[in-house]
Design a protein around this motif. Structure first.
Motif, PDB file in Angstrom:
ATOM      1  N   PRO A  65      28.008  20.898 -34.760  1.00 42.23           N
ATOM      2  CA  PRO A  65      26.750  21.024 -35.514  1.00 42.23           C
ATOM      3  C   PRO A  65      26.232  22.474 -35.534  1.00 42.23           C
ATOM      4  O   PRO A  65      26.292  23.188 -34.525  1.00 42.23           O
ATOM      5  CB  PRO A  65      25.785  20.105 -34.744  1.00 42.23           C
TER       6      PRO A  65
ATOM      7  N   ARG B 265      30.635  12.474 -28.664  1.00 36.33           N
ATOM      8  CA  ARG B 265      30.931  11.668 -29.866  1.00 36.33           C
ATOM      9  C   ARG B 265      31.649  10.368 -29.516  1.00 36.33           C
ATOM     10  O   ARG B 265      31.664   9.430 -30.317  1.00 36.33           O
ATOM     11  CB  ARG B 265      31.786  12.476 -30.839  1.00 36.33           C
TER      12      ARG B 265
ATOM     13  N   GLU C 135      24.343  11.227 -37.474  1.00 35.04           N
ATOM     14  CA  GLU C 135      25.797  11.042 -37.506  1.00 35.04           C
ATOM     15  C   GLU C 135      26.193   9.579 -37.269  1.00 35.04           C
ATOM     16  O   GLU C 135      27.197   9.108 -37.793  1.00 35.04           O
ATOM     17  CB  GLU C 135      26.454  11.902 -36.422  1.00 35.04           C
ATOM     18  N   ARG C 136      25.366   8.876 -36.507  1.00 34.01           N
ATOM     19  CA  ARG C 136      25.699   7.494 -36.166  1.00 34.01           C
ATOM     20  C   ARG C 136      25.018   6.486 -37.091  1.00 34.01           C
ATOM     21  O   ARG C 136      24.944   5.294 -36.792  1.00 34.01           O
ATOM     22  CB  ARG C 136      25.344   7.221 -34.700  1.00 34.01           C
TER      23      ARG C 136
END
Length: 694
Positions: A270, A337, A421-422
Motif C-alpha cells: 500500500p 494478508r 482490501e477485504r
C-alpha cells in the motif's frame, strides 16, 4: 556610534524539531536582556543549523545612558533626633547609597516628610551588558536535555564553542566552562574552522565553508533543487509535505537534493506504507507522476548534508538502506494478508489496552456502545447507523497487525486499507482510517460522519476510562494524551454541529457499564470530566474563535451551568457581539444584581404566588414563566439573549418598587426564591456577574 554583535553557541547535532524553537527562544531572551538593561538596538536576526544557535544584532547602542535616581530613605522624624542631629538611620542610609548627609533633601509624601538623596548611576558599557548574558544562555529550556562528561549541568547537547564578537572585539564570557572567542566552525566534513575578524563577516565566511546559517536560504535552496528534479523528470512536486520539508531543512547545513530508485516489485505494498517508510523513517520525499492519476513511482528524492561530490555513492547507499526497509514492509504486509479481519479481532481480547482498563476488545465494546448513544446527535442516515456496530467492533484490529507493529504511525490507516482490501463497506473503511483524527491539537479532522462518530466515541471512552481509575493529567504530565483527545472531541462536535448536554451523555454512558463500581466512578467524575473538556473549549475560544482578549466572556460561559460544547461556543460569540451594542450594559447589570441576591436564597426554596405583595413582583413572575417557556424551545443563542434582554426591564421595575430583603421572613424568602429561579435560568446561558462592563 552603534555596534554589531554576534553571539553563536556551537553544539553537537541537535534534534531537528527543537532547533527553531530554541533559536527563537535565544532571540527572545537576548532581546529581553538588552531591553531590561535599557540598551537599544535596531534589529536582531536569528541563525541556526543542526550544530549552532546564533543571533546577530545590528545598531546596538554604545552602552547604557547615565541616570539619576531619587532614592527614598527614612521619615524625617526618624532621621533627626530631638536636638536636630542626624541619627544612625540617616547616616546608614546615605552610606548605603554612596552619598553623604550633605546630599539629603526632604520631600513630603502623604503628609509626612521623608529623606531623599539624588543618586547618580553611571551606565554600563555595551561590553559589560553583553557579559551579563553569561547568566542568560544557560537558561534556555528544551523538551529533553542531557549531561556530558563529569559536569552536573544539562543542555540540549554538549557545547563545543562559543563565539561572541562586538564588532571586531571578543567579549569575554563562558558557557559551561567553554570560553568565548572569535572562532566558529564550518561544515563537519567540507569546511574548516573559521576565525572571524568582525561580527559582520559571519554569514559570508561560513558560506565559504559550506554552511548556510540562514534557515530561509537553506530551505529556498532545497525547494528549488527538488522542483528542478521534478521538472526534469515530469514528477509531481512533493513539497506539499510541509512537515517533512521543515524537518529536512533542520537536518542539514549545506543541502544537495538528489533522487534514487527502488524495485517496482514493492509497489504492491500500500502506498501509505511506502510513504511512511520513506518520509517518516528515512526523510525521503516519495515521487508521483505529474498527471491526473499521480501514479506512485519507484523513485524518491532525498537531501544530502553536503555538496554534489560523490553523489552517486550517496545515491546507492540511500537506495540500499531504503530497499531493506521496503523489504521488511513487504514481508509484514504479506504476512498480514494471510489473516482475515475477524482473525485479528479475535486476538484483541488477549492484548491489554491498559492494566486497569481491560483489553483492546473491551475498549472496542465500550466505544461501540458510546457510538450508538452519540449517533442521534450526528444526524446520521439509517444506513450509516446500521454500520456502527461493525465499525466499532473492528476498530482496533490493526493494532495487532505486523504492519502497524513496524509502522506505528499508520494505526487507523492500515485498518482502513485492510478493510477495503477485504471487501468491507467503503464507509466503514473510511471511518476506520479516520478514527484517530485529529492527531494533534490543530490537526486534520475526520471528513465522514461515521469516522467522526467513531473518533469522538473512542476519545470519550478514553477520557471516562482513565478518569475512572484516577489517571487524570496534572501539570505537564499527560502520558495518554487526554488533553489532545478532549480537544479532538470539542473540535469534532463543533465541526459536525453536535449539540448534546455532556452531563446527560455521561450519565447515559454510565448506564451501559456492567460494573457497579465503574458506573459509580463515571458518575462521580462527571463534573471533573466536564471541567476538563471545558478547559479545551476555553483553548478553542482563545485561539480559533479569536477571544484571547475576552477573558470575561470566556469565564462567563465556561462557569455557566451549560454543558453543551456547541452552546458554549455560540454563547461566547453572542456575548462578544453584544458587548459592543448599546443595551448590553443594562442587561448585564440587571442579571448581575439578580445573581448577587440569589446567593442569599436557600438551595431548596419555592415560589408562592400567595406571598406576592407588589404588582412588580407579580409582573416579574409572569415574565419569568414566559422566559422559561421560551427557553424550553429550540432557540439559537441570539434568540436566547433576546429573552434575557426582554426580561431585564421587568427586573429593573421589580427592584425599583420592591424591597427584596423585607422584614417578613416569608416574604423575603419568597422574593429571593423568585430571583434564584431567574438566576438558575440565566446561568444556563452565562454567569453574567463574571462579565466586565464599562
Amino acid at each position: 556610534m552603534t555596534h554589531s554583535l554576534l553571539l553563536e553557541i556551537g553544539l553537537e547535532d541537535m534534534p531537528a524539531k527543537v532547533i527553531v524553537p530554541a533559536a527563537e527562544q535565544l532571540k527572545d531572551k537576548v532581546s529581553v536582556h538588552f531591553k531590561d538593561h535599557d540598551m537599544s538596538f535596531d534589529s536582531i536576526q536569528v541563525f541556526n543549523t543542526p550544530r549552532r544557535l546564533a543571533v546577530k544584532i545590528e545598531g546596538l547602542a554604545e552602552g547604557q545612558k547615565d541616570k539619576t535616581e531619587s532614592v527614598k530613605g527614612p521619615a524625617k522624624r526618624i532621621a533627626l533626633d530631638d536636638e536636630g542631629n542626624w541619627t544612625k538611620a540617616a547616616i546608614g542610609f546615605t552610606r548605603g547609597q554612596q552619598a553623604s548627609i550633605d546630599d539629603i533633601t526632604f520631600k513630603t509624601i502623604k503628609g509626612e516628610e521623608y529623606v531623599f538623596v539624588e543618586k547618580h548611576i553611571k551606565g554600563l558599557s555595551a561590553e559589560e551588558v553583553i557579559q551579563k548574558l553569561e547568566g542568560v544562555l544557560p537558561s534556555l529550556s528544551f523538551p529533553v536535555s542531557m549531561k556530558w562528561g563529569t559536569h552536573s549541568y544539562r543542555y540540549i547537547r554538549p557545547v563545543h564553542w562559543l563565539t561572541v564578537l562586538l564588532d571586531e572585539k571578543v567579549v569575554d564570557m563562558t558557557l559551561f566552562d567553554v570560553p568565548s572567542g572569535r572562532e566558529t566552525r564550518g561544515h563537519r566534513f567540507l569546511g574548516q574552522a573559521v576565525t572571524l575578524d568582525h561580527a559582520n563577516d559571519y554569514q559570508a565566511r561560513l558560506k565559504e565553508e559550506h554552511v548556510l546559517v540562514d534557515r530561509n536560504e537553506r530551505q529556498a535552496l532545497i525547494i528549488s533543487q527538488i522542483q528542478a528534479l521534478c521538472t526534469d523528470n515530469n514528477w509531481k512536486d512533493p513539497l506539499d509535505n510541509k512537515e517533512l520539508l521543515e524537518e529536512v531543512t533542520d537536518l542539514v547545513e549545506y543541502p544537495t537534493a538528489f533522487y534514487g530508485s527502488f524495485s517496482d516489485e514493492y509497489l504492491v505494498v500500500p502506498e501509505k506504507v511506502l510513504e511512511t517508510a520513506m518520509a517518516d523513517h528515512q526523510r525521503y520525499f516519495p515521487v508521483r507522476l505529474d498527471d491526473d492519476q499521480a501514479k506512485f513511482l519507484p523513485y524518491f528524492i532525498a537531501v544530502r548534508n553536503g555538496n554534489a561530490e560523490y553523489i552517486e555513492k550517496v545515491r546507492k547507499g540511500n537506495e540500499k538502506v531504503l530497499s531493506a526497509r521496503l523489504a521488511d514492509a513487504a514481508f509484514f504486509y504479506d504476512e498480514d494478508r494471510k489473516l482475515s479481519i475477524d482473525d485479528f479481532v479475535n486476538k484483541l481480547s488477549t492484548v491489554s489496552f491498559h492494566e486497569k482498563l481491560g483489553s483492546l476488545y473491551d475498549k472496542q465494546e465500550r466505544l461501540t456502545a458510546i457510538a450508538h448513544l452519540l449517533a442521534p446527535y450526528f444526524d446520521m442516515t439509517d444506513e450509516q447507523i446500521g454500520l456502527i456496530e461493525r465499525t466499532g467492533m473492528m476498530a482496533k484490529f490493526d493494532l495487532v497487525t505486523q504492519t502497524v507493529n513496524e509502522f506505528t504511525s499508520l494505526q487507523g490507516d492500515i485498518a482502513g486499507i485492510f478493510a477495503a482490501e477485504r471487501g468491507e463497506d467503503r464507509q466503514i473503511a473510511d471511518a476506520l482510517s479516520e478514527q484517530y483524527l485529529p492527531k494533534s491539537t490543530d490537526g486534520r479532522l475526520p471528513e465522514t460522519k461515521l469516522g467522526a462518530l467513531i473518533s469522538a466515541a473512542d476519545k470519550l471512552d478514553s477520557l471516562l476510562s482513565f478518569f475512572s481509575v484516577d489517571m487524570i493529567p496534572s501539570g505537564s504530565n499527560d502520558p495518554f494524551a487526554l488533553r489532545r483527545q478532549a480537544m479532538g472531541i470539542v473540535r469534532i462536535f463543533k465541526a459536525f454541529n453536535v449539540s448534546v448536554q455532556l452531563d446527560k451523555l455521561i450519565n447515559a454512558i454510565a448506564e451501559t457499564v456492567i460494573s457497579v463500581e465503574t458506573k459509580a466512578s463515571y458518575m462521580q467524575n462527571t463534573p471533573v470530566v466536564i471541567d476538563f473538556i471545558k478547559d479545551r473549549v476555553d483553548q478553542l475560544l482563545s485561539g480559533e474563535e479569536g477571544l484571547s482578549e475576552d477573558y470575561d466572556v470566556r469565564q462567563a460561559v465556561l462557569e455557566s451551568n451549560q454543558t453543551d460544547i456547541l452552546a458554549l461556543i455560540d454563547h461566547a460569540g453572542v456575548l462578544t457581539y453584544q458587548k459592543k451594542q448599546p443595551g448590553f450594559k443594562a442587561v448585564v447589570e440587571s442579571l448581575t444584581r439578580v445573581s448577587n441576591l440569589a446567593e442569599k436564597a436557600d438551595d431548596e426554596c419555592s415560589i408562592s404566588t400567595d406571598l406576592f405583595e407588589t404588582q412588580s413582583e407579580k409582573n416579574l413572575y409572569e415574565a419569568l414563566l414566559k422566559a422559561e417557556e421560551l427557553m424550553s424551545e429550540d432557540l439559537n443563542a441570539d434568540q436566547q439573549w433576546q429573552v434575557f434582554a426582554e426580561l431585564h426591564p421587568v427586573i429593573d421595575d421589580f427592584f425599583d418598587h420592591t424591597m427584596v430583603m423585607a422584614e417578613d421572613t416569608s416574604v423575603r424568602n419568597n422574593r429571593l426564591a423568585l430571583l434564584k429561579r431567574i438566576d438558575d435560568l440565566s446561568s444556563g446561558f452565562a454567569r453574567f456577574d463574571r462579565l466586565v462592563i464599562k
